[in-house]
Design a protein around this motif. Structure first.
Motif, PDB file in Angstrom:
ATOM      1  N   THR A   1      78.133  23.131  31.832  1.00 38.36           N
ATOM      2  CA  THR A   1      78.689  23.172  33.175  1.00 38.36           C
ATOM      3  C   THR A   1      79.082  24.611  33.503  1.00 38.36           C
ATOM      4  O   THR A   1      79.821  25.256  32.757  1.00 38.36           O
ATOM      5  CB  THR A   1      79.922  22.259  33.258  1.00 38.36           C
ATOM      6  OG1 THR A   1      79.500  20.903  33.106  1.00 38.36           O
ATOM      7  CG2 THR A   1      80.640  22.432  34.591  1.00 38.36           C
TER       8      THR A   1
ATOM      9  N   ARG B   1      74.474  32.303  33.488  1.00 31.39           N
ATOM     10  CA  ARG B   1      75.453  31.290  33.867  1.00 31.39           C
ATOM     11  C   ARG B   1      76.847  31.762  33.492  1.00 31.39           C
ATOM     12  O   ARG B   1      77.027  32.545  32.553  1.00 31.39           O
ATOM     13  CB  ARG B   1      75.148  29.954  33.199  1.00 31.39           C
ATOM     14  CG  ARG B   1      75.225  29.954  31.685  1.00 31.39           C
ATOM     15  CD  ARG B   1      74.701  28.636  31.117  1.00 31.39           C
ATOM     16  NE  ARG B   1      74.746  28.630  29.657  1.00 31.39           N
ATOM     17  CZ  ARG B   1      74.160  27.691  28.908  1.00 31.39           C
ATOM     18  NH1 ARG B   1      73.490  26.688  29.500  1.00 31.39           N
ATOM     19  NH2 ARG B   1      74.241  27.750  27.597  1.00 31.39           N
TER      20      ARG B   1
ATOM     21  N   THR C   1      74.658  28.839  41.967  1.00 35.04           N
ATOM     22  CA  THR C   1      74.639  27.419  42.283  1.00 35.04           C
ATOM     23  C   THR C   1      75.359  26.668  41.168  1.00 35.04           C
ATOM     24  O   THR C   1      75.154  26.958  39.979  1.00 35.04           O
ATOM     25  CB  THR C   1      73.193  26.911  42.469  1.00 35.04           C
ATOM     26  OG1 THR C   1      73.214  25.545  42.903  1.00 35.04           O
ATOM     27  CG2 THR C   1      72.362  27.024  41.203  1.00 35.04           C
ATOM     28  N   GLN C   2      76.211  25.736  41.541  1.00 34.56           N
ATOM     29  CA  GLN C   2      77.037  25.033  40.571  1.00 34.56           C
ATOM     30  C   GLN C   2      76.248  23.924  39.887  1.00 34.56           C
ATOM     31  O   GLN C   2      75.602  23.104  40.556  1.00 34.56           O
ATOM     32  CB  GLN C   2      78.259  24.429  41.254  1.00 34.56           C
ATOM     33  CG  GLN C   2      79.147  23.584  40.348  1.00 34.56           C
ATOM     34  CD  GLN C   2      79.915  24.425  39.337  1.00 34.56           C
ATOM     35  OE1 GLN C   2      80.479  25.454  39.689  1.00 34.56           O
ATOM     36  NE2 GLN C   2      79.940  23.979  38.086  1.00 34.56           N
TER      37      GLN C   2
ATOM     38  N   GLY D   1      71.315  23.084  42.246  1.00 33.20           N
ATOM     39  CA  GLY D   1      72.420  22.665  41.398  1.00 33.20           C
ATOM     40  C   GLY D   1      72.961  21.313  41.828  1.00 33.20           C
ATOM     41  O   GLY D   1      72.563  20.759  42.847  1.00 33.20           O
TER      42      GLY D   1
ATOM     43  N   VAL E   1      78.421  27.966  36.843  1.00 37.57           N
ATOM     44  CA  VAL E   1      77.684  28.473  37.991  1.00 37.57           C
ATOM     45  C   VAL E   1      76.478  29.223  37.433  1.00 37.57           C
ATOM     46  O   VAL E   1      76.629  30.085  36.557  1.00 37.57           O
ATOM     47  CB  VAL E   1      78.540  29.405  38.864  1.00 37.57           C
ATOM     48  CG1 VAL E   1      77.705  29.960  40.006  1.00 37.57           C
ATOM     49  CG2 VAL E   1      79.756  28.652  39.399  1.00 37.57           C
TER      50      VAL E   1
ATOM     51  N   THR F   1      77.091  20.867  37.214  1.00 35.58           N
ATOM     52  CA  THR F   1      78.147  20.129  36.529  1.00 35.58           C
ATOM     53  C   THR F   1      77.512  19.012  35.720  1.00 35.58           C
ATOM     54  O   THR F   1      76.776  18.184  36.275  1.00 35.58           O
ATOM     55  CB  THR F   1      79.156  19.552  37.516  1.00 35.58           C
ATOM     56  OG1 THR F   1      79.721  20.612  38.301  1.00 35.58           O
ATOM     57  CG2 THR F   1      80.273  18.824  36.786  1.00 35.58           C
TER      58      THR F   1
END
Length: 122
Positions: free
Chosen positions: A90, A38, A116-117, A9, A92, A119
């Motif tokens: 956007t 997500r 995992t983020q 990520g 996680v 953005t």
């Protein structure tokens, strides 16, 4: 039981690409259906993609044609290639596993990674 660890990520501009990885422990990885979900802030966790033991793939309508899920059973790893990312994606991103058949509901998956983020900036 299988332990899952996501990576890959990060921050990407709108229209950009990322590849997420999910490494699994255990010797029975090939027996699992692997999925990606997500969760954006304030929203429910939603299905993104899944791949079965035989390699059949399933996608949410919103990502079909832009995301690709794949697996490498020799490496106990599943991947999610994400192209043409949008700011509204956007979230996680979580890896999940279940035995036997494909299911779209998060409630049918009993094994989860920590997430995992991702953005996507506009």
């Amino acid at each position: 039981q299988v332990q899952l660890t996501e990576s890959g990520g990060g921050l990407v501009q709108s229209g950009g690409s990322l590849r997420l990885s999910c490494a699994a422990s255990g010797r029975t990885f090939s027996s699992y259906v692997m999925g990606w979900f997500r969760q954006a802030p304030g929203k429910e966790r939603e299905f993104v993609a899944a791949i079965t033991r035989s390699g059949s793939t399933y996608y949410a309508d919103s990502v079909r044609g832009r995301f690709t899920i794949s697996r490498d059973n020799a490496k106990n790893t599943v991947y999610l290639r994400m192209n043409s990312l949008k700011p509204e994606e956007t979230a996680v991103y979580y890896c999940a596993a279940r035995l036997y058949d494909f299911r779209v509901s998060k409630d049918d998956y009993s094994n989860w990674g920590q997430g995992t983020q991702v953005t996507v900036s506009s």
